[in-house]
Scaffold this motif. Structure first.
Motif, short mmCIF file in Angstrom:
data_model
loop_
_atom_site.label_atom_id
_atom_site.label_comp_id
_atom_site.label_asym_id
_atom_site.label_seq_id
_atom_site.Cartn_x
_atom_site.Cartn_y
_atom_site.Cartn_z
N PHE A 210 55.26 103.67 24.94
CA PHE A 210 55.70 102.28 24.90
C PHE A 210 54.65 101.34 25.49
CE2 PHE A 210 58.05 98.60 26.51
CZ PHE A 210 58.73 98.23 25.36
N CYS A 211 54.11 101.67 26.67
CA CYS A 211 53.16 100.76 27.34
C CYS A 211 51.83 100.69 26.60
CB CYS A 211 52.95 101.22 28.79
SG CYS A 211 54.44 101.15 29.82
N GLU A 212 51.29 101.81 26.20
CA GLU A 212 49.98 101.81 25.54
C GLU A 212 50.04 101.19 24.16
OE1 GLU A 212 48.73 105.85 25.66
OE2 GLU A 212 48.33 105.85 27.83
N GLU A 213 51.13 101.35 23.44
CA GLU A 213 51.23 100.72 22.13
C GLU A 213 51.39 99.22 22.24
OE1 GLU A 213 50.53 102.39 19.42
OE2 GLU A 213 50.19 103.99 20.87
N LEU A 214 52.07 98.73 23.26
CA LEU A 214 52.15 97.29 23.48
C LEU A 214 50.76 96.68 23.63
CD1 LEU A 214 55.13 96.69 25.96
CD2 LEU A 214 54.90 95.79 23.64
N ALA A 215 49.89 97.37 24.33
CA ALA A 215 48.57 96.81 24.61
C ALA A 215 47.60 97.05 23.46
CB ALA A 215 48.02 97.41 25.91
N GLN B 114 51.23 102.84 34.21
CA GLN B 114 51.32 102.42 32.81
C GLN B 114 51.80 100.98 32.69
OE1 GLN B 114 50.69 104.01 29.82
NE2 GLN B 114 49.74 105.70 30.92
N VAL B 115 52.80 100.62 33.47
CA VAL B 115 53.34 99.26 33.37
C VAL B 115 52.38 98.23 33.95
CG1 VAL B 115 55.21 97.75 34.13
CG2 VAL B 115 55.73 100.08 33.36
N ALA B 116 51.83 98.52 35.14
CA ALA B 116 51.02 97.51 35.83
C ALA B 116 49.63 97.36 35.25
CB ALA B 116 50.93 97.86 37.32
N THR B 117 49.01 98.45 34.84
CA THR B 117 47.62 98.38 34.41
C THR B 117 47.46 98.22 32.90
OG1 THR B 117 47.40 100.78 34.18
CG2 THR B 117 46.97 99.83 36.35
N ILE B 118 48.46 98.56 32.10
CA ILE B 118 48.30 98.53 30.65
C ILE B 118 49.26 97.52 30.00
CG2 ILE B 118 48.44 99.89 28.52
CD1 ILE B 118 47.56 102.31 30.09
N ALA B 119 50.55 97.70 30.22
CA ALA B 119 51.51 96.85 29.52
C ALA B 119 51.53 95.42 30.06
CB ALA B 119 52.91 97.47 29.62
N LEU B 120 51.49 95.26 31.37
CA LEU B 120 51.64 93.93 31.97
C LEU B 120 50.53 92.97 31.55
CD1 LEU B 120 53.43 92.25 33.81
CD2 LEU B 120 52.05 93.02 35.76
N PRO B 121 49.23 93.34 31.58
CA PRO B 121 48.21 92.39 31.11
C PRO B 121 48.42 91.95 29.67
CG PRO B 121 47.18 94.17 32.33
CD PRO B 121 48.61 94.57 32.12
N LEU C 43 38.96 90.56 25.78
CA LEU C 43 39.20 90.31 27.20
C LEU C 43 40.35 91.15 27.73
CD1 LEU C 43 38.59 88.67 29.76
CD2 LEU C 43 40.16 86.92 28.91
N CYS C 44 41.40 91.29 26.95
CA CYS C 44 42.53 92.12 27.38
C CYS C 44 42.10 93.58 27.57
CB CYS C 44 43.65 92.03 26.35
SG CYS C 44 45.12 93.01 26.74
N GLY C 45 41.30 94.09 26.62
CA GLY C 45 40.81 95.46 26.76
C GLY C 45 39.94 95.65 27.98
N VAL C 46 39.07 94.69 28.27
CA VAL C 46 38.19 94.79 29.44
C VAL C 46 39.02 94.73 30.72
CG1 VAL C 46 36.35 93.64 30.70
CG2 VAL C 46 36.20 93.86 28.22
N ILE C 47 40.01 93.86 30.77
CA ILE C 47 40.86 93.76 31.96
C ILE C 47 41.59 95.08 32.21
CG2 ILE C 47 42.93 92.65 32.88
CD1 ILE C 47 42.02 90.07 31.59
N ILE C 48 42.10 95.68 31.17
CA ILE C 48 42.80 96.96 31.32
C ILE C 48 41.86 98.04 31.84
CG2 ILE C 48 43.93 98.82 30.03
CD1 ILE C 48 45.19 96.69 28.25
N LEU C 49 40.65 98.11 31.30
CA LEU C 49 39.69 99.12 31.74
C LEU C 49 39.30 98.92 33.20
CD1 LEU C 49 37.35 99.37 28.62
CD2 LEU C 49 39.23 100.88 29.26
N VAL C 50 39.07 97.68 33.61
CA VAL C 50 38.66 97.41 34.99
C VAL C 50 39.79 97.75 35.96
CG1 VAL C 50 38.00 95.60 36.60
CG2 VAL C 50 36.96 95.68 34.33
N ILE C 51 41.02 97.34 35.63
CA ILE C 51 42.15 97.63 36.53
C ILE C 51 42.37 99.13 36.63
CG2 ILE C 51 44.62 97.32 36.85
CD1 ILE C 51 44.41 94.61 35.55
#
Length: 733
Positions: free
Chosen positions: A589-594, A495-502, A462-470
């Motif tokens: 930093f952001c992409e590795e968090l996600a 990077q922060v809003a669409t990848i790390a934050l979710p 679900l996290c991956g799908v949310i990131i792709l849609v955003i």
């Protein structure tokens, strides 16, 4: 795998399906009866279809030249061959008519545009006409001669009849203009043949069989694959989800056969029905279509074009040969999805996502610019359709050149899908899932109340799908800033809003261990410098692979323009450190968090470390959007996944990611005059444009040491168990 057991299961499932009346109707009866019934209905309906005559109002025909005449006495001139004037009723009105000419003249703006389109449309409705043609009067020139008349055609594009009538009027006027020019040349005693000395002749050299094949190849493969997918899905649902409902799956699984034999037997059954469905539908549709078209042609007074004859037998043979591997692929996917479904009803819901996933691959081969090469041959389904297109049209040299990669990719996809189905049958928690009804409130309370130490598989997906849609919607709405400050702000916010934050929010609210879910623990101190060294050693290899990817899939002009724009923006940066901070540190930093944090932690709940690593790498690649970047990001994601799994932390991943992204900037910014004569010349060279890049020796030697270091990291074993074990959640694999 035991072939004897597989054959027994295949024969059992085949007999069971042939005894099912629904299967017989779907596979055999419907293809043989549906298309003839549709053809009969079409023929019956065609008797009541008639083309209403279009009404054309010609205002100002008196302003046309009288020789040769176009409109005479309120009718088309009788001296012209006006085949295009059939089913067109002509009405004329003088330009001086107060209700027509003056009204239209007030609605016309400068040139040929209309100032008030709604008023003109209402006027056409009042006049009960589909097209209005204007021949406006022209003032005399200074020499006392009239200028050429100006003819304006007003049509309503929202009406098919109006658009068709306007097109016919334009053809009539063009033919009349040609006749007028010929008469003028004769009056001036100019030899018309000499005036039209240039001739254009087009000759079709395609044989009759090839022309028929080219016509049919645009339709039959696509329709055949659609029926192959449909024919595979419904038997797969009955063999898996249907047996769950009937309670017979437990008996089969308790028999002394391996799960691989069970899957192989069911796969052969589903593939058989897939091929049978496609062939019967193909044959019935082709024969019925030819008969119906022939009948409609005869009833309309014309003849059926020769290109629409029966397809060549060679073309049908190639289609049948290509159907076998594609049917096996579709059957494997359908069997895996059907085994995941709790019931037959749920299994039917999975058909639409599967169809929507495969439809772009089928449609890609239908584009006029699509051609078979090494790049397209490695695309599943698309490569097979393009191969069939070349075989059917007789382009055997191209087909044989790329048949190997197409078949290899298709077989690999079949094997992966079959392995997925075997994994489903080996996982009883998936095979015998509860069929309870879903409630949104109950599900949300369950997520908060029964949180685990780490995310579940569903939460990771679900996290991956949310990131792709955003990212998709943000990418469509955002425009590239032309300044470095604006570009840096866009990259960091994205990077922060669409990848790390979710990922961070889901770790905080859905897990009891957000730090463990994001893999923010401290690793051994040696892992971080080892990751940096690994990035340096593997980067030349990734550069060589990137060049191969660009050769297989050349960038489009739009992508090249984007790269030029980004390069000009980075050239205006205040310094190299600013560029590294924007394109290396922030994404790392952001992409590795996600992807290596929350998503990989959830994917590790499935069996096998490689499955989790590959799944997270594929999501990481898809998130980059551009095909060339997605391929390279997937490969880099595999290495990052290995580092995250073995070090149990994303800090070495951040170090590797940042180093990997920063190396091209550092190499490009390295002074070229310092390379010559130094030890760096063995690794970095100066190209013809004055830039710096890796040497071929570095691309061959350094990745070998990198692979050895990665192999050492893969064999490393920790003394302490995973956090999942400490939380009481079992780990498999």
């Amino acid at each position: 795998m035991n072939w004897r057991n597989t054959n027994l299961i295949f024969r059992r499932e085949l007999c069971d399906q042939w005894r099912d009346r629904r299967t017989l109707f779907t596979i055999v009866v419907m293809p043989l009866v549906l298309y003839p019934l549709l053809g009969m209905a079409l023929l019956q309906t065609a008797q009541f279809m008639r083309q209403d005559a279009a009404r054309v109002l010609w205002v100002g025909p008196e302003n046309l030249p009288g020789d040769p005449p176009l409109v005479a006495g309120g009718r088309w001139a009788s001296g012209l061959k006006m085949e295009d004037a059939e089913n067109i009723v002509l009405a004329t009105a003088s330009w001086a008519d107060s209700d027509a000419g003056q009204r239209i003249q007030s609605l016309l703006a400068a040139g040929d545009d209309v100032s008030d389109r709604q008023a003109m449309q209402r006027f056409m409705l009042r006049q009960a006409c589909d097209v209005i043609v204007l021949t406006a009067p022209r003032d005399e020139s200074g020499e006392g001669t009239l200028r050429a008349p100006r003819i304006v055609v007003l049509a309503n594009s929202a009406s098919d009849q109006s658009a068709l009538a306007a097109a016919r009027v334009v053809q009539i006027v063009d033919r009349w203009k040609t006749l007028a020019m010929r008469k003028t040349l004769r009056d001036l005693a100019v030899n018309e043949q000499e005036f039209q000395e240039i001739s254009l002749v087009t000759t079709d050299v395609a044989p009759s069989g090839t022309k028929k094949a080219a016509i049919w190849v645009k339709l039959l493969p696509f329709i055949m694959l659609m029926w192959a997918l449909t024919g595979a899905f419904y038997p797969a649902i009955d063999l898996c989800a249907g047996e769950k409902e009937r309670g017979t799956l437990e008996t089969l699984l308790s028999s002394p056969v391996s799960r691989s034999d069970v899957v192989a037997g069911k796969l052969l059954t589903v593939t058989t029905f897939s091929i049978t469905t496609a062939l019967l539908n193909l044959l019935s549709m082709t024969i019925t279509g030819l008969l119906v078209l022939g009948q409609l042609s005869r009833s309309g007074g014309g003849a059926l074009p020769a290109e629409f004859g029966f397809p060549p037998l060679g073309s049908l043979a190639w289609l049948v040969a290509g159907l076998i591997p594609i049917a096996a692929l579709f059957s494997s996917l359908a069997l895996a999805l059907a085994s995941f479904a709790r019931s037959s009803r749920e299994g039917q819901y999975y058909l639409v996502p599967l169809l929507m996933s495969l439809l772009p691959l089928m449609m890609l081969s239908m584009f006029p610019s699509a051609r078979l090469d090494l790049g397209t041959s490695l695309i599943p389904v698309t490569g097979m359709l393009l191969l069939l297109k070349n075989l059917v049209t007789g382009q055997y040299a191209i087909a044989l050149q790329f048949a190997g990669p197409v078949l290899a990719m298709t077989l690999v996809c079949c094997w992966l899908a079959a392995r997925w189905a075997v994994w489903q049958f080996n996982n009883e928690s998936v095979l015998f899932r509860s069929g309870d009804q879903f409630g949104l409130g109950v599900w949300l309370r369950h997520l908060i109340r029964d949180r685990g130490m780490l995310p579940t598989l569903g939460e990771a997906v679900l996290c991956g799908v949310i990131i792709l849609v955003i990212k998709f919607f943000v990418g469509l709405s955002a425009e590239l800033s032309l300044t470095f400050a604006g570009f840096a702000r866009q990259v960091v916010i994205s990077q922060v809003a669409t990848i790390a934050l979710p990922a961070v929010l889901m770790a905080l609210f859905l897990t009891r261990g957000p730090l463990e879910s994001l893999k923010l623990g401290w690793p051994r101190w040696s892992f971080v410098p080892a990751a940096i060294l690994l990035a340096i050693l593997l980067h030349p290899g990734f550069t060589a692979i990137s060049q191969c990817v660009l050769y297989l899939y050349p960038p489009t002009p739009g992508l090249e323009n984007l790269n030029v724009a980004v390069k000009s923006i980075l050239d205006d940066a205040p310094g190299t450190l600013a560029i590294i901070a924007v394109i290396a540190i922030a994404p790392a930093f952001c992409e590795e968090l996600a992807f290596r944090g929350f998503i990989l932690s959830g994917l590790q709940s499935i069996r096998g470390r490689w499955t989790a690593i590959l799944a997270s790498a594929m999501l990481f690649g898809i998130a980059h959007g551009i095909l060339q970047q997605s391929i390279m990001a997937t490969l880099v994601g595999v290495v990052l996944g290995i580092i995250a799994v073995q070090t149990r932390s994303i800090l070495p991943c951040i170090a590797f990611h940042a180093t990997h992204n920063a190396l091209p900037v550092l190499i490009a910014a390295f002074p070229a005059h310092r390379i010559g004569g130094s030890w760096l010349a063995a690794f970095i060279e100066v190209n013809e444009a004055g830039g710096t890049a890796w040497t071929p020796a570095a691309m061959c030697v350094l990745p070998g040491f990198g692979v050895a270091l990665l192999a050492w990291l893969w064999r490393y074993r920790h003394e302490q168990p995973e956090p999942r074990l400490a939380a009481g959640q079992p780990v498999t694999g």
